[in-house]
Design an enzyme around this catalytic site. Structure first.
Site, short mmCIF file in Angstrom:
data_model
loop_
_atom_site.label_atom_id
_atom_site.label_comp_id
_atom_site.label_asym_id
_atom_site.label_seq_id
_atom_site.Cartn_x
_atom_site.Cartn_y
_atom_site.Cartn_z
N ARG A 88 0.85 -1.19 0.00
CA ARG A 88 0.00 0.00 0.00
C ARG A 88 0.88 1.24 0.00
NH1 ARG A 88 -2.08 3.03 4.86
NH2 ARG A 88 -3.84 4.27 4.16
N HIS A 132 -2.76 10.85 1.22
CA HIS A 132 -2.20 10.60 2.54
C HIS A 132 -1.58 11.92 3.01
CE1 HIS A 132 -0.80 7.08 5.25
NE2 HIS A 132 -0.49 8.20 5.88
N GLU A 177 -7.20 8.13 6.74
CA GLU A 177 -7.48 8.72 8.06
C GLU A 177 -7.96 10.17 7.99
OE1 GLU A 177 -4.31 8.17 10.86
OE2 GLU A 177 -4.24 6.02 10.58
N ASN A 305 -7.06 1.38 10.14
CA ASN A 305 -5.74 1.55 10.77
C ASN A 305 -5.94 1.50 12.28
OD1 ASN A 305 -4.89 2.02 8.18
ND2 ASN A 305 -4.40 4.19 8.48
N TYR A 307 -3.89 1.30 16.12
CA TYR A 307 -2.65 1.32 16.91
C TYR A 307 -2.89 1.10 18.40
CZ TYR A 307 -0.32 2.82 12.68
OH TYR A 307 0.17 2.85 11.41
N GLU A 372 -3.20 -0.47 8.20
CA GLU A 372 -2.03 -0.11 9.01
C GLU A 372 -2.15 -0.72 10.40
OE1 GLU A 372 -1.06 4.07 9.44
OE2 GLU A 372 -1.48 4.45 7.32
C1 FCB Z 1 -1.04 6.81 11.02
C2 FCB Z 1 -0.64 7.39 9.68
C3 FCB Z 1 0.70 6.88 9.18
C4 FCB Z 1 1.71 6.73 10.29
C5 FCB Z 1 1.13 5.98 11.46
C6 FCB Z 1 2.09 5.76 12.58
O1 FCB Z 1 -1.93 7.68 11.64
O2 FCB Z 1 -1.62 7.08 8.71
O3 FCB Z 1 1.12 7.75 8.16
O4 FCB Z 1 2.20 7.96 10.63
O5 FCB Z 1 -0.01 6.64 11.94
#
Ligand code: FCB
Length: 470
Positions: A88, A132, A177, A305, A307, A372
């Site tokens: 990607r 992006h 995002e 995405n 985290y 992500e």
């Molecule tokens: C996300 C972004 C990516 C990267 C990660 C850690 O929010 O999409 O570009 O910075 O975080």
């Protein structure tokens, strides 16, 4: 060794992913390409922002980054060596239209043409992100995403990219995002263009969604078969599961982070409670008749995405959070606790399972793809030795990825239609306001020499892909 032929050896925590599960990695243009002035590339709002004193760690910029623009062929060869099946990447709008409008710049398109062919030659599926975050500065000068015209220009740009690459690329995603573009860009100012204006942030939310809808429509009209968008939904949790006040805080933050995007995209329009909240901050005259219909056009996949989760409490003395306009005096955001990554983000794989299940339940029928997931850790490269190159033993990253892959698998086993997983990131890169000091790559980059060294996590991931499991 073919693991599948040795079932008796399997330990009880071994897992297998569905056949055809898509394994890959992700990057973004401004974070890796460099070549900021090559082949007619225009300036973006990130070129400006990174040059604004105090905005990015030590004034780092994406001018050179990983120099991927010139090294893409070697990078793709390394992806192939690691067994990636999908990659990607994002297209830099200012390479295609230096000023955001007008004729497409063929030299900018040539780069993505070469990259696409290099990927296909190696059997790697390209997955495109059209935006992006690197908005052409000329559009930024005219208000960026607070200007409705930007949504229209985005669709024109999308069409130009599709015209060149549509014959070879199957999966097209519009935005990455939009939460970050709108709220970090216009509410708390942590990202470009660095504004702190809640009304602008909500205006940007709508124009980003409209831009998605217009671009999706244009792509489809041009023949695209798979069109989607990537969001970063939050797993918002109550500090105290028994507290009604905390539940109300969850509802508010969930509305501002998740439902404000997912409901218009997948459930026909903005939710009433979110509309009412926004109307207390800005009169939403920017939402015009018919817009919601454009935004709600069916999509073929939703990129997720993920985290970390966030924990909130409902409190009249809550400081709120500048990224969530209108939460002051209502919400206390708990500081991250427990094991943290180098970003200070909580490590909670169960949050991924919860999020995937919730999205599948509330917005059924759309296939999901993790576009992500990954973690920054302060990797310590070992010294070069006569026996071989630098080693990076990133056991913490392997543990993070292992935990999140198990969490993703758990969601699949509970019925979630999850089609694949793309690790963030293939390379260490420019981590926005953090510059180069945060490393997310499974491949280490020495920014002085541009040497790439696969970390232990890259070798581990290679093994995961070849086994289709853990
Ligand atoms: C996300 C972004 C990516 C990267 C990660 C850690 O929010 O999409 O570009 O910075 O975080």
């Amino acid at each position: 060794m073919n693991e599948r032929s040795e079932p008796t050896n399997r330990s009880s925590n071994e897992i297998r992913f569905p056949e055809h599960f898509l394994w890959g990695a992700a990057t973004a243009a401004y974070q890796i390409e460099g070549a900021a002035r090559d082949d007619g590339r225009g300036r973006s709002i990130w070129d400006t922002f990174s040059r604004t004193p105090g905005k990015v760690y030590q004034g780092h910029t994406g001018d050179v980054a990983c120099d991927h623009y010139h090294r893409y062929a070697d990078d793709v060869a390394l992806m192939a060596e690691l067994g990636l099946r999908a990659y990607r990447f994002s297209v830099a709008w200012p390479r295609i239209q230096p000023d955001g409008t007008g004729p497409a710049n063929p030299r900018g398109l040539d780069f993505y043409d070469r990259l696409t062919d290099a990927l296909l030659d190696r059997g790697i599926d390209p997955i495109v992100t059209l935006y992006h975050w690197d908005l052409p500065q000329a559009l930024g000068d005219r208000g960026g995403w607070t200007n409705r015209d930007t949504a229209e220009h985005f669709a024109t740009y999308a069409t130009a990219v599709y015209a060149r690459l549509g014959d070879r690329i199957d999966v097209w995603t519009t935005l990455n995002e939009p939460w970050c573009s709108a709220y970090l860009g216009y509410a708390n100012g942590l990202h470009a263009p660095g504004e702190q204006d809640p009304a602008a942030a909500f205006t940007a939310v709508h124009h980003l969604l409209l831009g998605h809808g217009l671009a999706a429509r244009a792509l489809r009209a041009a023949g695209a078969r798979s069109v989607g968008i990537t969001v970063n939904p939050a797993d918002v949790r109550p500090a105290d599961p028994q507290s009604a006040a905390d539940a109300a805080a969850v509802r508010l933050v969930d509305g501002l982070h998740n439902r404000i995007f997912l409901d218009p995209l997948l459930a026909g329009g903005y939710p009433d409670d979110v509309r009412e909240h926004v109307a207390r901050i800005v009169e939403p005259t920017f939402i015009r008749d018919g817009d919601e219909k454009v935004i709600a056009a069916p999509i073929d996949l939703l990129g997720i995405n993920y985290y970390a989760p966030s924990y909130v409490a409902g409190r009249p003395d809550g400081a709120g959070n500048g990224a969530y306009p209108g939460t002051e005096g209502a919400v206390h955001f708990l500081p991250p606790a427990g094991p943290l990554t180098d970003m200070g983000w909580m490590i909670e794989p169960a949050g991924l399972t919860r999020l995937l299940e919730r999205i599948a339940a509330d917005y059924p029928g759309v296939p999901l793809l993790i576009t992500e997931n990954g973690a920054a850790f302060p990797d310590k490269p070992g010294a070069d030795s006569p026996d071989g190159p630098t080693q990076v033993i990133d056991a913490d990253r392997i543990a993070y990825l292992d935990g999140h892959l198990r969490a993703a698998h758990e969601a699949i086993s509970r019925g979630v239609d999850l089609r694949g997983y793309l690790v963030w990131s293939f390379l260490d890169n420019f981590e926005w306001a953090e510059g180069y000091r945060k490393r997310f790559g499974i491949v280490h980059v020495d920014y002085l020499t541009q040497r790439r060294t696969p970390k232990a996590s890259a070798r581990w991931y290679q093994e995961v892909i070849s086994r289709n499991g853990l």
